[in-house]
Design a protein around this motif. Structure first.
Motif, PDB file in Angstrom:
ATOM      1  N   ILE A 127       0.842  -1.191   0.000  1.00  0.00           N
ATOM      2  CA  ILE A 127       0.000   0.000   0.000  1.00  0.00           C
ATOM      3  C   ILE A 127       0.883   1.248   0.000  1.00  0.00           C
ATOM      4  N   SER A 128       2.180   1.033  -0.112  1.00  0.00           N
ATOM      5  CA  SER A 128       3.146   2.125  -0.106  1.00  0.00           C
ATOM      6  C   SER A 128       3.077   2.874  -1.440  1.00  0.00           C
ATOM      7  N   THR A 129       3.105   4.176  -1.372  1.00  0.00           N
ATOM      8  CA  THR A 129       3.078   4.981  -2.592  1.00  0.00           C
ATOM      9  C   THR A 129       4.484   5.087  -3.155  1.00  0.00           C
ATOM     10  N   PRO A 130       4.665   4.758  -4.425  1.00  0.00           N
ATOM     11  CA  PRO A 130       6.020   4.810  -4.960  1.00  0.00           C
ATOM     12  C   PRO A 130       6.540   6.236  -5.060  1.00  0.00           C
ATOM     13  N   PHE A 131       7.841   6.354  -5.026  1.00  0.00           N
ATOM     14  CA  PHE A 131       8.510   7.640  -5.227  1.00  0.00           C
ATOM     15  C   PHE A 131       9.435   7.476  -6.419  1.00  0.00           C
ATOM     16  N   VAL A 132       9.319   8.351  -7.407  1.00  0.00           N
ATOM     17  CA  VAL A 132      10.139   8.210  -8.612  1.00  0.00           C
ATOM     18  C   VAL A 132      11.092   9.389  -8.717  1.00  0.00           C
ATOM     19  N   ALA A 133      12.370   9.090  -8.848  1.00  0.00           N
ATOM     20  CA  ALA A 133      13.375  10.141  -9.021  1.00  0.00           C
ATOM     21  C   ALA A 133      14.513   9.579  -9.852  1.00  0.00           C
ATOM     22  N   ASN A 134      14.988  10.342 -10.809  1.00  0.00           N
ATOM     23  CA  ASN A 134      16.125   9.948 -11.650  1.00  0.00           C
ATOM     24  C   ASN A 134      15.937   8.575 -12.283  1.00  0.00           C
ATOM     25  N   ASN A 135      14.728   8.322 -12.806  1.00  0.00           N
ATOM     26  CA  ASN A 135      14.431   7.041 -13.454  1.00  0.00           C
ATOM     27  C   ASN A 135      14.512   5.852 -12.506  1.00  0.00           C
ATOM     28  N   LEU A 136      14.483   6.105 -11.199  1.00  0.00           N
ATOM     29  CA  LEU A 136      14.441   5.014 -10.240  1.00  0.00           C
ATOM     30  C   LEU A 136      13.148   5.136  -9.438  1.00  0.00           C
ATOM     31  N   LEU A 137      12.514   3.998  -9.212  1.00  0.00           N
ATOM     32  CA  LEU A 137      11.283   3.977  -8.441  1.00  0.00           C
ATOM     33  C   LEU A 137      11.553   3.296  -7.104  1.00  0.00           C
ATOM     34  N   TYR A 138      11.121   3.944  -6.030  1.00  0.00           N
ATOM     35  CA  TYR A 138      11.325   3.413  -4.696  1.00  0.00           C
ATOM     36  C   TYR A 138       9.972   3.079  -4.102  1.00  0.00           C
ATOM     37  N   THR A 139       9.863   1.922  -3.472  1.00  0.00           N
ATOM     38  CA  THR A 139       8.607   1.590  -2.823  1.00  0.00           C
ATOM     39  C   THR A 139       8.862   0.633  -1.679  1.00  0.00           C
ATOM     40  N   GLY A 140       7.925   0.605  -0.739  1.00  0.00           N
ATOM     41  CA  GLY A 140       7.967  -0.391   0.317  1.00  0.00           C
ATOM     42  C   GLY A 140       6.922  -1.444   0.032  1.00  0.00           C
ATOM     43  N   ALA A 141       6.974  -2.563   0.772  1.00  0.00           N
ATOM     44  CA  ALA A 141       5.983  -3.612   0.584  1.00  0.00           C
ATOM     45  C   ALA A 141       5.811  -4.383   1.885  1.00  0.00           C
ATOM     46  N   ALA A 142       4.745  -5.198   1.924  1.00  0.00           N
ATOM     47  CA  ALA A 142       4.440  -5.970   3.131  1.00  0.00           C
ATOM     48  C   ALA A 142       5.475  -7.063   3.387  1.00  0.00           C
ATOM     49  N   ASP A 143       6.338  -7.337   2.395  1.00  0.00           N
ATOM     50  CA  ASP A 143       7.375  -8.361   2.578  1.00  0.00           C
ATOM     51  C   ASP A 143       8.589  -7.808   3.337  1.00  0.00           C
ATOM     52  N   HIS A 144       8.416  -6.656   4.000  1.00  0.00           N
ATOM     53  CA  HIS A 144       9.443  -6.008   4.840  1.00  0.00           C
ATOM     54  C   HIS A 144      10.487  -5.250   4.022  1.00  0.00           C
ATOM     55  N   LEU A 145      10.355  -5.269   2.697  1.00  0.00           N
ATOM     56  CA  LEU A 145      11.446  -4.731   1.884  1.00  0.00           C
ATOM     57  C   LEU A 145      11.164  -3.314   1.399  1.00  0.00           C
ATOM     58  N   ILE A 146      12.244  -2.598   1.199  1.00  0.00           N
ATOM     59  CA  ILE A 146      12.203  -1.347   0.451  1.00  0.00           C
ATOM     60  C   ILE A 146      12.918  -1.643  -0.860  1.00  0.00           C
ATOM     61  N   TYR A 147      12.205  -1.413  -1.972  1.00  0.00           N
ATOM     62  CA  TYR A 147      12.748  -1.743  -3.284  1.00  0.00           C
ATOM     63  C   TYR A 147      13.177  -0.486  -4.030  1.00  0.00           C
ATOM     64  N   CYS A 148      14.193  -0.666  -4.872  1.00  0.00           N
ATOM     65  CA  CYS A 148      14.552   0.368  -5.836  1.00  0.00           C
ATOM     66  C   CYS A 148      14.548  -0.291  -7.211  1.00  0.00           C
ATOM     67  N   ILE A 149      13.709   0.226  -8.114  1.00  0.00           N
ATOM     68  CA  ILE A 149      13.518  -0.390  -9.420  1.00  0.00           C
ATOM     69  C   ILE A 149      13.847   0.626 -10.508  1.00  0.00           C
ATOM     70  N   ASP A 150      14.600   0.193 -11.500  1.00  0.00           N
ATOM     71  CA  ASP A 150      14.894   1.048 -12.654  1.00  0.00           C
ATOM     72  C   ASP A 150      13.643   1.084 -13.534  1.00  0.00           C
ATOM     73  N   VAL A 151      13.073   2.269 -13.782  1.00  0.00           N
ATOM     74  CA  VAL A 151      11.807   2.316 -14.516  1.00  0.00           C
ATOM     75  C   VAL A 151      11.999   2.033 -16.010  1.00  0.00           C
ATOM     76  N   ARG A 152      13.216   2.082 -16.511  1.00  0.00           N
ATOM     77  CA  ARG A 152      13.406   1.788 -17.928  1.00  0.00           C
ATOM     78  C   ARG A 152      13.546   0.295 -18.183  1.00  0.00           C
ATOM     79  N   SER A 153      14.289  -0.381 -17.317  1.00  0.00           N
ATOM     80  CA  SER A 153      14.505  -1.806 -17.539  1.00  0.00           C
ATOM     81  C   SER A 153      13.563  -2.661 -16.700  1.00  0.00           C
ATOM     82  N   ALA A 154      12.793  -2.031 -15.777  1.00  0.00           N
ATOM     83  CA  ALA A 154      11.917  -2.760 -14.855  1.00  0.00           C
ATOM     84  C   ALA A 154      12.717  -3.773 -14.034  1.00  0.00           C
ATOM     85  N   LYS A 155      13.984  -3.480 -13.813  1.00  0.00           N
ATOM     86  CA  LYS A 155      14.835  -4.387 -13.036  1.00  0.00           C
ATOM     87  C   LYS A 155      15.074  -3.813 -11.645  1.00  0.00           C
ATOM     88  N   GLU A 156      15.235  -4.734 -10.708  1.00  0.00           N
ATOM     89  CA  GLU A 156      15.511  -4.317  -9.344  1.00  0.00           C
ATOM     90  C   GLU A 156      16.954  -3.835  -9.244  1.00  0.00           C
TER      91      GLU A 156
END
Lengths: 635, 299
Positions: free
Chosen positions: A530-559
């Motif tokens: 339910i975490s709202t993503p934050f996008v900066a410099n083509n990177l997307l940051y989000t939290g999740a219920a799996d305890h993790l904070i993720y950083c995803i490249d929005v161009r390659s959709a890779k972690e």
């Protein structure tokens, strides 16, 4: 050594029950002091009394403190009262100090003839212990790094208003080195209040104190000399207390330790000048000189490369600048506007707080919990409440301007654009309410509760619903396109570069084309979000219920990286500069490196954090379900 | 309204063009921009040129390309669509040209089926999968087609799929995609899957050594080679202006990037630009086949 032998002697005398007026001697492990502090162990016995490590029972999270005991030697009750008054005044001054290298004072109290000071517990060793254990010379960059940090904290004290604070007793045993390689000044002169009247006591320590201090002068040059003496000790490993006073010139640093640069020796020599006017005129001047040495000799590179020194000064000892306590849990997020913070609370109140010092300004009561983040528009604050209404309150008076009724609790946050407040309700609609009239211009049907915050671009309004529908409507409220996720979309969308990003309870981050709703990519999380993503410099940051904070490249959709917190991450990350700030239900606010995801520091609150921090002017504000709103310094 | 503007637009396009007239080119750019603003539509427009040439030294053409653009303008929200592919075959006994041809056909077929057919049916709807997944699946489809039709052969594949305001680039091998800005910037969007490039990345070769390396076109990743393939797939928002260039190494290997940029930005139309690019490669000796697809973008 001489000093410790002396202390030993003094302490036995001080703690003699007869001398201390027949009251209790020392606290034992497990004792609860002042109905709040549970004694864990005695960490030191000094001239004035004992020092204890204790746990603050007021916090659910483990917060360790040091309790310093100061026993008055005075038997005359009037004089003793006077001493306690001075103690209180000093404690109040120290309580206002905020510096990463100064332990915070949390509390003080007086029991009979003893005064107690409750301080932040700093994990580490003092430099005297470090010196005793260290048989080889310290690397130059380590000495410079300590020197710079000491100049920093002394400069802070010397710049104190209205009166400069002169530490007057800089020496290795008063400097704590944390396991992260940072230092803290401990043992402030407050204890000296209790020494007055004792014979043969001089403020300061022989060997470290300059001649002018013996004449009773307390100037920044006193601290600069003692700092020079401390650095001399660290460079040569020779204790000035064991030598005749003012004989540093007879122990040339370069002859004893040829590893150090002549530049560093020159800086220390100047600090140790006999006449105060020949020394550095301020600690900031001395700090610049040390930085210059590091720059010239190339140790500056090692300073930053080693990572242990000079960087992340706060390490693990992050302290709040202030704390504001509400009457119930803070589940939502604060908003900053014009020097004020506005935050909704589960005690039904919206609080206005001075962002600079945490002073209460006013509160406004709604009839339900306030879960979202308020919005500010034209001197009014807009926020939803579980009393089914959106409230609009004047920032100046804290009085209601108007309210807007929906047919269900309002758990989403308002978004204000184009003269309207867009807000979702559990009644299954997104409401577009005119900020001028307070009436709805239109309602867009979602079919299920709307708890996500709408995103408004120049042309369109985007929002998700609890049934997993994602809708794009135009400014008349007509649907332009829809998309269906498998489960609830409580995460609020973010639109950037014609793409819309949001998470879902179905465990997916979606990237859709903002114009057509076409799915550009999907990213699978370990669990829903339910975490709202934050996008900066083509990177997307989000939290999740799996305890993790993720950083995803929005161009390659890779972690790019992931960071594991101790519990669900329901709040949203915020990126400022090269740092990510994000709270977790484990109760901590994390500061991570935005590029690598490495932990820079974390700050523990006493309850789960479900909201999102707001960052303004290098200050971070975060609410916790321990009822507190914290202000921290961003780094 | 839109049709009217389109007619207007069409007339603008038919203004007589002189290939060497810089003023004419500027004029048209201005017209495009003005037209775009006046429609008030967010529909992206693609202006496409292509060039395919055997070169001066080879006898057969192992390069292949596909350029397909469509615009659906309807009240319920039409989508511009672009599918652009360049492929460069490899392997003896004609298997190179069979490989590249079949790769382009298979990918084009898959993308049209997956992306555009749903929009033209009676119940228009976006594809079920994400654009990224579609491109991935399409490349796998092309990979299998190459393995069937040209066993032992292989080819490069650089493909751009444009839908709405999004672009997906799928890439394997050493053909390239470039973004060319009007202000003269040219950026390569893909990474060559060549051994030489890998060596360069690892600091084993300098750029100068790489440029003259005898094995500079040995690929470590290509369509039709091996069982599993991993294509590079990148999504991005379509730039509002500028151009996208797809080309085989017959162009980029022999014409410097600055020249490529200047030819593109000086030419009046994408068709002319492609013609000039092919000529430039041939003037540099034309040692290899040349395939270019140029997509000019404007809103």
């Amino acid at each position: 050594m001489k000093e410790s032998a002396l202390s030993e002697e003094q302490s036995t005398r001080d703690l003699d029950p007869q001398d201390s007026g027949g009251s209790h001697s020392q606290f034992k492990k497990g004792d609860i002091v002042n109905e709040r502090y549970e004694i864990q162990e005695i960490v030191g016995v000094g001239g004035m009394g004992a020092a204890y490590r204790a746990r603050d029972k007021n916090f659910k999270a483990i917060r360790l403190v040091v309790i310093k005991e100061m026993i008055s030697q005075v038997t005359d009750s009037l004089v003793r009262k006077n001493i306690f008054q001075i103690f209180e005044r000093e404690a109040n001054i120290l309580a206002t100090l905020r510096h990463p290298a100064i332990p915070r004072i949390y509390d003080y109290f007086i029991i009979r003839d003893r005064a107690y000071l409750v301080l932040e517990f700093i994990h580490g060793k003092n430099l005297e212990q470090v010196l005793n254990e260290n048989k080889t010379f310290f690397p130059e960059e380590q000495i410079i790094s300590w020197g710079i940090e000491l100049c920093d904290v002394l400069d802070y004290l010397h710049s104190h208003k209205p009166e400069p604070i002169i530490f007057r007793d800089v020496k290795p045993s008063n400097i704590m080195a944390s396991s992260q390689g940072h230092i803290a000044l401990v043992d402030f002169g407050i204890a000296k209040v209790f020494e007055s009247g004792q014979k043969n006591t001089m403020v300061g320590t022989q060997g470290y104190s300059p001649p002018d201090q013996y004449r009773g002068e307390a100037t920044p040059q006193v601290d600069i000399y003692a700092l020079g003496a401390t650095l001399h000790h660290l460079i040569t490993l020779r204790d000035p207390q064991l030598e005749a006073p003012f004989t540093f010139g007879e122990r040339p640093m370069l002859e004893i330790n040829s590893n150090i640069s002549p530049e560093l020796a020159a800086v220390v020599e100047r600090a140790l000048e006999y006449k105060p006017e020949d020394r550095y005129q301020s600690t900031s001047e001395m700090k610049d000189a040390l930085i210059n040495v590091a720059r010239k000799t190339g140790t500056l590179l090692n300073l930053s490369a080693s990572g242990s020194a000079a960087i992340s000064t706060r390490g693990l000892d992050v302290k709040p600048l202030w704390v504001f306590e509400c009457e119930d849990e803070l589940r939502g997020s604060p908003v900053y506007h014009n020097g004020q913070l506005y935050v909704g609370c589960y005690d039904n109140n919206l609080y206005a707080i001075d962002a600079a010092n945490g002073d209460f300004q006013w509160k406004y009561a709604s009839d339900g919990g306030i879960p979202g983040r308020p919005a500010v528009f034209e001197n009014n604050i807009y926020f939803g409440s579980e009393d089914n209404r959106m409230h609009v309150v004047s920032t100046r008076s804290g009085k209601v301007v108007w309210t807007y009724y929906t047919d269900g609790p309002v758990r989403s946050s308002p978004r204000i654009a184009e003269g309207h407040a867009f807000i979702g309700s559990d009644d299954g609609y997104l409401h577009a309410v005119s900020t001028a009239s307070g009436r709805a211009s239109w309602k867009a049907e979602a079919g299920s509760p709307v708890r996500a915050t709408a995103f408004v671009t120049g042309e369109y309004v985007y929002f998700g619903s609890e049934a997993g529908d994602f809708t794009c409507v135009d400014f008349r409220g007509d649907a332009r396109w829809r998309f269906k996720a498998k489960r609830a979309i409580t995460s609020s969308p973010v639109v950037t570069d014609e793409a819309v990003y949001f998470g879902s309870m179905d465990g997916t981050i979606y990237a859709l084309d903002a114009n057509s709703g076409w799915v550009v990519w999907r990213f699978r999380l370990g669990k829903g979000t339910i975490s709202t993503p934050f996008v900066a410099n083509n990177l997307l940051y989000t939290g999740a219920a799996d305890h993790l904070i993720y950083c995803i490249d929005v161009r390659s959709a890779k972690e790019m990286w992931r960071f594991t917190s101790g519990h669900q991450v329901t709040g949203s990350p915020v990126v400022v500069g090269d740092a990510v700030y994000c709270g977790s239900v484990d109760g901590s606010l994390y500061c991570l490196d935005a590029q690598s995801g490495r932990l820079r520091w974390k700050f523990d609150t006493g309850g789960p954090i479900t909201g999102t921090p707001v960052i303004h002017d290098e200050m971070i504000f975060i609410g916790s379900t321990d009822n507190n709103l914290y202000a921290l310094l961003a780094t | 309204m839109f049709d009217f503007l389109k007619r207007l637009f069409g007339r603008n396009r038919s203004i007589p063009q002189r290939g060497d007239a810089v003023t004419a080119e500027l004029n048209q750019e201005q017209q495009w921009e003005i037209t775009g603003q006046r429609t008030g539509q967010a529909l992206q427009k693609f202006w496409v040129g292509t060039g395919l040439d055997v070169g001066r030294r080879r006898e057969n053409n192992e390069d292949a390309l596909l350029a397909l653009q469509a615009t659906l303008g309807v009240e319920s929200g039409g989508q511009p669509l672009g599918i652009f592919v360049v492929s460069d075959g490899m392997g003896g006994h004609r298997s190179g040209e069979v490989a590249s041809e079949n790769a382009v056909r298979a990918l084009g077929n898959y993308l049209i089926h997956k992306v555009y057919e749903p929009l033209l049916g009676p119940n228009p709807h976006p594809a079920e999968e994400s654009l990224r997944e579609i491109m991935e699946a399409g490349i796998l489809h092309a990979h299998n087609a190459v393995k069937r039709s040209a066993p032992g052969g292989g080819c490069t594949l650089t493909a751009a799929l444009m839908v709405g305001s999004q672009m997906v680039i799928g890439h394997l091998g050493d053909s390239r995609a470039y973004a060319v800005e009007k202000d003269g910037r040219i950026t390569v969007l893909t990474k060559d899957h060549t051994l030489v490039n890998r060596l360069q990345e690892m600091g084993q070769l300098t750029a100068e050594e790489a440029a003259i390396h005898p094995q500079k076109s040995v690929l470590y990743r290509a369509l039709g080679q091996g069982d599993a393939i991993t294509a590079d797939i990148a999504t991005s928002t379509l730039p509002a202006s500028g151009a996208l260039l797809l080309c085989s190494d017959g162009l980029w290997g022999f014409v410097p990037e600055e020249d490529i940029e200047q030819i593109i930005n000086a030419a009046a139309t994408p068709e002319l630009a492609c013609q000039h690019l092919v000529e430039a490669a041939n003037q540099a000796g034309g040692p290899d086949n040349i395939a270019v697809v140029l997509v000019r973008l404007s809103k």
